[in-house]
Structures are given as structure tokens and as C-alpha cells.
Scaffold this active site. Structure first.
Site, PDB file in Angstrom:
ATOM      1  N   GLU A   1     -52.501  55.771  11.153  1.00 28.28           N
ATOM      2  CA  GLU A   1     -53.871  55.471  10.776  1.00 28.28           C
ATOM      3  C   GLU A   1     -54.840  55.943  11.861  1.00 28.28           C
ATOM      4  OE1 GLU A   1     -53.277  51.573   7.915  1.00 28.28           O
ATOM      5  OE2 GLU A   1     -53.746  51.241  10.015  1.00 28.28           O
TER       6      GLU A   1
ATOM      7  N   HIS B   1     -56.129  41.738  29.476  1.00 29.04           N
ATOM      8  CA  HIS B   1     -55.948  40.585  28.589  1.00 29.04           C
ATOM      9  C   HIS B   1     -55.565  39.275  29.273  1.00 29.04           C
ATOM     10  CE1 HIS B   1     -56.598  43.420  25.492  1.00 29.04           C
ATOM     11  NE2 HIS B   1     -55.406  43.945  25.495  1.00 29.04           N
TER      12      HIS B   1
ATOM     13  N   CYS C   1     -59.862  46.302  16.016  1.00 33.39           N
ATOM     14  CA  CYS C   1     -58.953  46.307  17.156  1.00 33.39           C
ATOM     15  C   CYS C   1     -57.744  45.407  16.892  1.00 33.39           C
ATOM     16  CB  CYS C   1     -59.703  45.822  18.390  1.00 33.39           C
ATOM     17  SG  CYS C   1     -58.687  45.739  19.872  1.00 33.39           S
TER      18      CYS C   1
END
Length: 381
Positions: free
Chosen positions: A99, A234, A353
Site C-alpha cells: 500500500e 515511542h 499512521c
């Protein structure tokens, strides 16, 4: 058995073939330009290499024998209700799918430092580098696929070719399926094609996102000077990072920071830090201070990313707007770190995301609002 035809955008291979046949690679730009300007996106069986003007006669037979204009096809496209996001489902020659996502922006919206922003409409393409991903991040739909295969450099470039049928692409971000630095050679070769004729993208408008592959980051500046680097951090400490990103065990935070310090010293560029906001996991005030202290010696932009739901994976919840705002205020106010909150695009088509995973198109509808900020703008200011 005959060898499978390769993409004409497979730059290394076609250059080698041309040189071995005594042909100048100079002709490649003309060939690529013709393929781009003469689209027949899902049926290249009728494409005739002889239609390309002014090539040496041996070039035509070489192209017919060994190369295809495109090895991938556009299976489907899906437009988001936000009217600015389009997801492309691309079928590779081996039957696998990847994708890519087109995101359209208008830089005249909003202000920077109290002044109107210059520019106008443009498009950013989010590109995949692998089928699936071996990093296994627990918040990411692509990670749930596991790793299937690397894309060739031609398959990476072909995503740009397909997207160019929809919109003029100005910026490219390698934030789609896969870990780009785990497909390093193909990534570098594809970017060299994108920044050369006929695409002529600026290297300053290309961003590569990584979980922190240390040995590859060490090579990146010398191979692609001027490239924007984004790091999926993160979490500010190693144990939480490993909890949500199992692959982080191989890339301890301390060693990663040392690597980024050296990268920044050599490149003299800001580094883009991606930080997904997970409720009760990495979003409290103490963790904001830990992150600020970790990054306060760097020139960085921190982008806080609201968690996007990924179907049946319900391990995490999205941090509240209040929590995100408080986190941002600490980074900005206490540590003077430029911090933005990513505006979501394409959630209704699973194009946001962390949502990229190969599915047949569906028609869920979730409205997205808010001003949109392009990644390259954030890094350069």
C-alpha cells in the site's frame, strides 16, 4: 527456464545491462520519462519499446528481452472522506500487495511564527519498502502481517509512478509498510532514481523513518546526504520501548542516542522524532520529562502521534487530548523542544499512521478535521 522480466526502473540492473552491451546509461532518463508520460497503468502487455524515439537499435532488443515498463499494477484506489487522502493498493509481479498513501496539503493554511505561510497545494506520498515487516511493533497493523519480502528498488520507484497518475508528488516519506533500513540497498538505489531525471525530487523533501537500525543509520548520511531522518522512538526508556516494540531489544536507547548524536554532527540536520501516544503506557508527565532530558542536547522536532485503532488489536487505547496537550507543554515549556501533534489523515480507509495492512478496500467513514502540516516543513523550520 527464461528469467522473469525486471522493472525498467530497476536502476542498478538496467545500468549494468546497458554497460555490458556497450550502451550509454544516459539513455535511461529518456526511457523512464517516456514510460511515465505514456501511462497504461494496468495493461503494459501492448506496450512497444520501439515507440520510444531516438534510442540506439541494440537498446530496443535489450529492453524487449529483459525489462517491463512496470512490473506492478494498480489493483485499486480508495479516497478518504477527508477529501485529501488516497490509498493505493498495488499488486506486485509475484502476486503480493503493498500500500501507498497520497496526502494532499495546502501550505497556505495556518501560520508559522505568526506570519502567513508561503506556498500552495502539494502532495506527499507515503511509500512502502517491504511486504509486511519483521519489527513486530505491537501498535502497528503492518507488524501483525509479519515479514514477507523486501521490495526491489524498481518496485519502490513504481509506487511513485502509480501515484503520479493521481497527483504531482513533491514530497516522499518512507513511512509505509516495512522497515526501510532493513532493505537498505534497494532504498538507497530507489532514492537515487527519485532525485535524478526525470523525477527530480529534492533529497530535502524525502524522509526515511526507522525504528533505529544503528548500523544502517551510521551509513545513511554518506550514502544520502541531505536526507531527512525520522526515528520511531515511542518511549524514553528501554523497558517500555521493548514492551511496545520488541525489535528495540537489538537497539538499546543509549546506543541509539549515541548513533543519532554522531549522525547529527555529520549531517548538521534536525532529526524528526516520532512518538505514538498510548494511554497509560508512555504518556504521563514523568515520561514527558524523561523524553525531554533524553533529547535536550539534540536539534529535533518531536511529533506526537495519536494512536490509530487497528481492527481486532485492542491492546492499546488512544491518549486523551488533555494528556497529549500536557505532554506537549512539558516538552515545549520545560525543555524548549519543538513539538507538534500529527493531524490524522485517511483513518476511514486505514491509511493513517500504523494502519497500513493489506486488505481489500472497505467503506468505513470517519471524518477527519484540522489543519494539516507536512513533515518536511516541520523539519526544515
Amino acid at each position: 527456464m527464461a528469467r522473469e522480466a525486471r522493472s525498467v526502473f530497476e536502476a542498478g540492473e538496467i545500468r549494468t545491462e546497458f554497460q555490458n552491451s556497450g550502451l550509454s546509461p544516459h539513455f535511461l532518463h529518456r526511457i523512464w520519462k517516456y514510460v511515465i508520460q505514456n501511462p497504461n497503468p494496468n495493461n503494459y502487455t501492448k506496450f512497444e519499446w520501439d515507440q520510444i524515439p531516438n534510442l540506439p537499435s541494440p537498446a530496443y532488443s535489450l529492453l524487449r528481452s529483459n525489462f517491463k515498463p512496470l512490473t506492478s499494477t494498480l489493483h485499486s484506489s480508495l479516497q478518504s472522506t477527508d477529501q485529501v487522502t488516497t490509498k493505493l493498493l498495488i499488486k506486485l509481479q509475484n502476486g503480493a500487495f503493498v500500500e501507498a498513501v497520497i496526502m494532499r496539503y495546502d501550505t497556505r493554511l495556518g501560520k508559522y511564527n505568526g506570519k502567513p505561510r508561503p506556498g500552495g497545494p502539494r502532495s506527499t506520498l507515503c511509500i512502502s519498502s517491504q511486504v509486511g515487516c519483521k519489527m513486530g511493533c505491537n501498535f502497528c497493523a503492518t507488524g501483525s502481517m509479519g515479514f514477507k519480502s523486501n521490495l526491489s528498488s524498481g518496485e519502490i520507484v513504481e509506487q511513485l509512478v502509480h501515484a503520479s497518475r493521481f497527483s504531482k508528488i513533491r514530497n516522499v516519506v518512507f513511512m509505509g509498510m516495512g522497515e526501510p533500513l532493513n532493505n537498505y540497498n534497494a532504498l538507497v538505489e530507489a532514492i537515487h532514481v527519485m532525485t535524478g531525471l526525470p523525477f527530480q525530487l529534492s533529497i530535502k523533501r524525502i524522509t526515511v523513518s526507522t525504528v533505529g537500525i544503528i548500523h544502517a543509520i551510521n551509513k545513511l548520511h554518506s550514502d544520502l546526504p541531505g536526507l531527512n531522518l525520522a526515528v520511531s522512538l515511542h518511549a524514553p526508556v528501554q523497558d517500555i520501548r521493548c514492551q511496545i516494540m520488541p525489535a528495540a531489544r537489538a537497539f538499546p536507547v543509549g546506543k541509539l542516542m549515541d548513533t543519532l548524536q554522531l549522525y547529527q554532527k555529520n549531517s548538521q540536520q534536525k532529526i524528526f522524532i516520532e512518538y505514538i501516544m498510548l494511554d497509560g503506557v508512555n504518556d504521563n508527565e514523568q515520561q514527558a520529562h524523561q523524553l525531554g532530558k533524553l533529547l535536550q542536547t539534540f536539534e529535533v522536532v518531536v511529533n506526537l502521534i495519536p494512536f490509530n485503532p487497528i481492527g481486532t488489536i485492542s491492546q492499546f487505547r488512544t491518549s486523551s487530548e488533555h494528556r497529549v496537550s500536557g505532554f506537549q507543554k512539558i516538552l515545549r515549556g520545560t525543555y524548549n523542544i519543538r513539538t507538534t501533534v500529527r493531524k490524522q489523515m485517511g483513518q476511514d480507509i486505514s491509511g493513517a499512521c500504523g494502519q497500513l495492512v493489506v486488505n481489500l478496500p472497505d467503506k468505513r467513514s470517519v471524518e477527519n478535521t484540522g489543519l494539516l502540516t507536512d513533515i518536511e516543513d516541520i523539519i526544515r523550520h
